[in-house]
Design an enzyme around this catalytic site. Sequence first.
Site, PDB file in Angstrom:
ATOM      1  N   HIS A 122       0.838  -1.211   0.000  1.00  0.00           N
ATOM      2  CA  HIS A 122       0.000   0.000   0.000  1.00  0.00           C
ATOM      3  C   HIS A 122       0.868   1.255   0.000  1.00  0.00           C
ATOM      4  O   HIS A 122       1.693   1.432   0.891  1.00  0.00           O
ATOM      5  CB  HIS A 122      -0.826   0.073   1.276  1.00  0.00           C
ATOM      6  CG  HIS A 122      -1.856  -0.995   1.398  1.00  0.00           C
ATOM      7  ND1 HIS A 122      -2.788  -1.003   2.399  1.00  0.00           N
ATOM      8  CD2 HIS A 122      -2.109  -2.087   0.640  1.00  0.00           C
ATOM      9  CE1 HIS A 122      -3.566  -2.054   2.254  1.00  0.00           C
ATOM     10  NE2 HIS A 122      -3.175  -2.740   1.201  1.00  0.00           N
ATOM     11  N   ARG A 147      -0.464  -0.622  -4.548  1.00  0.00           N
ATOM     12  CA  ARG A 147      -1.791  -0.014  -4.489  1.00  0.00           C
ATOM     13  C   ARG A 147      -1.621   1.454  -4.130  1.00  0.00           C
ATOM     14  O   ARG A 147      -0.876   1.771  -3.198  1.00  0.00           O
ATOM     15  CB  ARG A 147      -2.614  -0.730  -3.415  1.00  0.00           C
ATOM     16  CG  ARG A 147      -4.039  -0.277  -3.346  1.00  0.00           C
ATOM     17  CD  ARG A 147      -4.758  -0.917  -2.189  1.00  0.00           C
ATOM     18  NE  ARG A 147      -4.756  -0.056  -1.016  1.00  0.00           N
ATOM     19  CZ  ARG A 147      -5.559  -0.198   0.039  1.00  0.00           C
ATOM     20  NH1 ARG A 147      -6.412  -1.208   0.078  1.00  0.00           N
ATOM     21  NH2 ARG A 147      -5.496   0.626   1.053  1.00  0.00           N
ATOM     22  N   TYR A 159     -10.709   6.643   2.869  1.00  0.00           N
ATOM     23  CA  TYR A 159     -10.251   5.271   3.036  1.00  0.00           C
ATOM     24  C   TYR A 159      -8.796   5.107   2.537  1.00  0.00           C
ATOM     25  O   TYR A 159      -8.444   5.625   1.484  1.00  0.00           O
ATOM     26  CB  TYR A 159     -11.157   4.284   2.252  1.00  0.00           C
ATOM     27  CG  TYR A 159     -10.470   2.971   2.158  1.00  0.00           C
ATOM     28  CD1 TYR A 159     -10.415   2.143   3.276  1.00  0.00           C
ATOM     29  CD2 TYR A 159      -9.748   2.612   1.018  1.00  0.00           C
ATOM     30  CE1 TYR A 159      -9.686   0.974   3.248  1.00  0.00           C
ATOM     31  CE2 TYR A 159      -9.021   1.441   0.984  1.00  0.00           C
ATOM     32  CZ  TYR A 159      -9.003   0.630   2.103  1.00  0.00           C
ATOM     33  OH  TYR A 159      -8.262  -0.514   2.077  1.00  0.00           O
ATOM     34  N   ASP A 210      -8.097   0.750  -4.666  1.00  0.00           N
ATOM     35  CA  ASP A 210      -9.262   0.228  -3.932  1.00  0.00           C
ATOM     36  C   ASP A 210     -10.337   1.307  -3.848  1.00  0.00           C
ATOM     37  O   ASP A 210     -10.107   2.375  -3.267  1.00  0.00           O
ATOM     38  CB  ASP A 210      -8.808  -0.185  -2.517  1.00  0.00           C
ATOM     39  CG  ASP A 210      -9.840  -1.000  -1.779  1.00  0.00           C
ATOM     40  OD1 ASP A 210     -11.006  -1.049  -2.227  1.00  0.00           O
ATOM     41  OD2 ASP A 210      -9.482  -1.602  -0.737  1.00  0.00           O
ATOM     42  N   HIS A 212     -13.182   0.723  -2.377  1.00  0.00           N
ATOM     43  CA  HIS A 212     -13.810   0.434  -1.087  1.00  0.00           C
ATOM     44  C   HIS A 212     -15.326   0.597  -1.111  1.00  0.00           C
ATOM     45  O   HIS A 212     -15.904   1.268  -0.242  1.00  0.00           O
ATOM     46  CB  HIS A 212     -13.158   1.265   0.037  1.00  0.00           C
ATOM     47  CG  HIS A 212     -12.901   0.449   1.264  1.00  0.00           C
ATOM     48  ND1 HIS A 212     -13.661   0.549   2.387  1.00  0.00           N
ATOM     49  CD2 HIS A 212     -11.986  -0.510   1.524  1.00  0.00           C
ATOM     50  CE1 HIS A 212     -13.222  -0.304   3.298  1.00  0.00           C
ATOM     51  NE2 HIS A 212     -12.208  -0.964   2.792  1.00  0.00           N
ATOM     52  N   GLU A 236     -10.450  -2.255  -7.265  1.00  0.00           N
ATOM     53  CA  GLU A 236     -10.986  -3.194  -6.268  1.00  0.00           C
ATOM     54  C   GLU A 236     -12.285  -2.662  -5.689  1.00  0.00           C
ATOM     55  O   GLU A 236     -12.411  -1.450  -5.457  1.00  0.00           O
ATOM     56  CB  GLU A 236      -9.919  -3.336  -5.184  1.00  0.00           C
ATOM     57  CG  GLU A 236     -10.341  -4.118  -3.990  1.00  0.00           C
ATOM     58  CD  GLU A 236      -9.243  -4.102  -2.924  1.00  0.00           C
ATOM     59  OE1 GLU A 236      -8.052  -3.889  -3.261  1.00  0.00           O
ATOM     60  OE2 GLU A 236      -9.590  -4.283  -1.754  1.00  0.00           O
ATOM     61  N   GLU A 262     -13.319  -9.247  -0.669  1.00  0.00           N
ATOM     62  CA  GLU A 262     -12.784  -9.323   0.700  1.00  0.00           C
ATOM     63  C   GLU A 262     -13.890  -9.427   1.744  1.00  0.00           C
ATOM     64  O   GLU A 262     -13.643  -9.919   2.830  1.00  0.00           O
ATOM     65  CB  GLU A 262     -11.853  -8.141   0.998  1.00  0.00           C
ATOM     66  CG  GLU A 262     -12.544  -6.801   1.057  1.00  0.00           C
ATOM     67  CD  GLU A 262     -11.572  -5.655   1.298  1.00  0.00           C
ATOM     68  OE1 GLU A 262     -10.532  -5.613   0.641  1.00  0.00           O
ATOM     69  OE2 GLU A 262     -11.882  -4.799   2.138  1.00  0.00           O
ATOM     70  N   ARG A 283     -11.080 -11.932  -4.272  1.00  0.00           N
ATOM     71  CA  ARG A 283     -10.265 -11.525  -3.115  1.00  0.00           C
ATOM     72  C   ARG A 283     -10.666 -12.169  -1.800  1.00  0.00           C
ATOM     73  O   ARG A 283     -10.162 -11.803  -0.741  1.00  0.00           O
ATOM     74  CB  ARG A 283     -10.365  -9.999  -2.957  1.00  0.00           C
ATOM     75  CG  ARG A 283      -9.458  -9.303  -3.931  1.00  0.00           C
ATOM     76  CD  ARG A 283      -9.503  -7.808  -3.801  1.00  0.00           C
ATOM     77  NE  ARG A 283      -9.352  -7.266  -2.467  1.00  0.00           N
ATOM     78  CZ  ARG A 283      -8.221  -7.264  -1.766  1.00  0.00           C
ATOM     79  NH1 ARG A 283      -7.135  -7.801  -2.272  1.00  0.00           N
ATOM     80  NH2 ARG A 283      -8.183  -6.737  -0.563  1.00  0.00           N
ATOM     81  N   GLU A 339      -2.201  -9.626  -1.366  1.00  0.00           N
ATOM     82  CA  GLU A 339      -2.011  -8.350  -0.675  1.00  0.00           C
ATOM     83  C   GLU A 339      -1.030  -8.523   0.492  1.00  0.00           C
ATOM     84  O   GLU A 339      -1.081  -9.521   1.210  1.00  0.00           O
ATOM     85  CB  GLU A 339      -3.367  -7.850  -0.146  1.00  0.00           C
ATOM     86  CG  GLU A 339      -3.295  -6.491   0.532  1.00  0.00           C
ATOM     87  CD  GLU A 339      -4.668  -5.975   0.952  1.00  0.00           C
ATOM     88  OE1 GLU A 339      -5.624  -6.774   0.985  1.00  0.00           O
ATOM     89  OE2 GLU A 339      -4.774  -4.772   1.253  1.00  0.00           O
ATOM     90  N   TRP A 402     -18.563   2.567   3.869  1.00  0.00           N
ATOM     91  CA  TRP A 402     -17.227   3.041   4.234  1.00  0.00           C
ATOM     92  C   TRP A 402     -16.188   2.373   3.340  1.00  0.00           C
ATOM     93  O   TRP A 402     -16.252   1.246   2.964  1.00  0.00           O
ATOM     94  CB  TRP A 402     -16.901   2.693   5.698  1.00  0.00           C
ATOM     95  CG  TRP A 402     -15.451   2.971   5.965  1.00  0.00           C
ATOM     96  CD1 TRP A 402     -14.847   4.189   5.985  1.00  0.00           C
ATOM     97  CD2 TRP A 402     -14.421   2.007   6.212  1.00  0.00           C
ATOM     98  NE1 TRP A 402     -13.507   4.053   6.227  1.00  0.00           N
ATOM     99  CE2 TRP A 402     -13.217   2.720   6.359  1.00  0.00           C
ATOM    100  CE3 TRP A 402     -14.422   0.618   6.294  1.00  0.00           C
ATOM    101  CZ2 TRP A 402     -11.991   2.080   6.603  1.00  0.00           C
ATOM    102  CZ3 TRP A 402     -13.218  -0.016   6.539  1.00  0.00           C
ATOM    103  CH2 TRP A 402     -12.014   0.717   6.703  1.00  0.00           C
TER     104      TRP A 402
HETATM  105  C1  GCO Z   1      -7.906  -3.932   1.830  1.00  0.00           C
HETATM  106  C2  GCO Z   1      -9.119  -3.695   2.670  1.00  0.00           C
HETATM  107  C3  GCO Z   1      -8.863  -3.321   4.078  1.00  0.00           C
HETATM  108  C4  GCO Z   1     -10.173  -3.330   4.856  1.00  0.00           C
HETATM  109  C5  GCO Z   1      -9.933  -3.859   6.218  1.00  0.00           C
HETATM  110  C6  GCO Z   1     -11.212  -3.932   7.016  1.00  0.00           C
HETATM  111  O1  GCO Z   1      -8.070  -3.875   0.637  1.00  0.00           O
HETATM  112  O2  GCO Z   1      -6.863  -4.202   2.393  1.00  0.00           O
HETATM  113  O3  GCO Z   1     -10.049  -2.904   2.001  1.00  0.00           O
HETATM  114  O4  GCO Z   1      -8.168  -2.122   4.217  1.00  0.00           O
HETATM  115  O5  GCO Z   1     -10.747  -2.081   4.901  1.00  0.00           O
HETATM  116  O6  GCO Z   1      -9.332  -5.107   6.106  1.00  0.00           O
HETATM  117  O7  GCO Z   1     -10.992  -4.611   8.214  1.00  0.00           O
HETATM  118 MG    MG Z   2      -9.985  -3.585  -0.017  1.00  0.00          MG
END
Ligand code: GCO
Ligand code: MG
Length: 402
Positions: A122, A147, A159, A210, A212, A236, A262, A283, A339, A402
């Site tokens: 990241h 990322r 985020y 991402d 999110h 993502e 995720e 993911r 990741e 979020w």
């Molecule tokens: C990512 C995720 C995380 C989540 C987190 C929530 O891509 O790594 O989006 O940042 O927000 O794992 O608990």
């Molecule tokens: Mg994510």
Amino acid sequence: MKITNAYVNITSPGRNFVTLKVETDEGIYGLGDGTLNGREMSVASYLTEHVIPCLIGRDPFQTEDIWQYLYRGVYWRRGPVTMSAIAAVDVALWDIKGKALNTPVYNLLGGKSRDGVMVYCHAFGKDTEAALDDVAAHQELGYRAIRVQSGVAGLKGTYGVSKGGGRYEPAERGLPSEYEWATEPYLRATPKLFQKVRERFGEDLHLLHDCHHRLTPIEAARLGKELEPYHLFWIEDPTPAELQEGFKLIREHTVTPIAVGEVLNSIWDSHDLIRNQWIDYIRTTIVHGGGLTALKKLADFADLYHVRTGCHGATDLSPVTMAAALHFGLAIHNFGIQEHMPHTEETDAVFPHAYMYTDGYMHPGEKPGLGVDLDEALAAKYPYHRAYLPVNRKLDGTLTDW
Ligand code: GCO
Ligand code: MG
């Protein structure tokens, strides 16, 4: 071999982790991760109150039957709490199997399919310049896939960007903090960000982003289309995935690859996404997706449709999940990327492990089982603290994703 005892360990070396330890009559034990960020105690009690009593006396080699017993056998299916609890048991049993057979878990999943597992890290910054400098710092560390997230002018926090100067951690002690969100400035800023990244770093680096879960399908389609000149590895979670057919619309408008999963917990959550080829990367993680037994089936199903894995690997997944993900990523054929958000030194000390990072790749190591342990005496020094993920509101106060 028989399971003689099992118990849950909860520790917070900077952030909370829920670990299941399963012991056997031959002295071999296995570890499984059951961490569910912001809802840790629900998995811990699910395991302690409902699952552990059913494990005693069973043969830990029966990973398939025990998985079915915990999934089908309870009548109530799926959901993050149930699937994380099942995962904790399943991964602990694979760890035991590997130790008993004196071989790393990857050998039980098909053996090595590659030399190392490509990971992405990241990079972020409060604005474009800071984000670009962070990309440079991560490139120096050898990462080949990065990322990139940036703050959006006019919004207090977003985020993926840490509030202070340190590492980004989404969960915070105390009650949930509130972020604010406006789609339009984000949509205007993000293509410009990636234009700048490509200008400075060239074409060789894999770039990821991402969203999110914050966009509608048509907004995500616009973003994907405008990012096309910068050849991203993926965008993502462009839109919440409960409505799987929402991805059809995104797909019809852009060739930017799409990753999702995720927050998904079972093969059924991504069934339409995969069989319709609306996504490129799945993911779902070992911990939230029911363990290695379930993830192997999901990956094999995805393989039929040219979908590759890109497993979640944020710091809220403990080193036990990281180890399991690396064995899995080394072995399966349709691995895409993993990741990697490094844990703190405190966490690494509580969970000593054989896995390692070199030059953009990770390797699970050659220890029998998962190659990760739990230092229970050290763990006891870090008691559990309630923590929550943030919530998000639009500028007019409407609660949003979020
Ligand atoms: C990512 C995720 C995380 C989540 C987190 C929530 O891509 O790594 O989006 O940042 O927000 O794992 O608990
Ligand atoms: Mg994510």
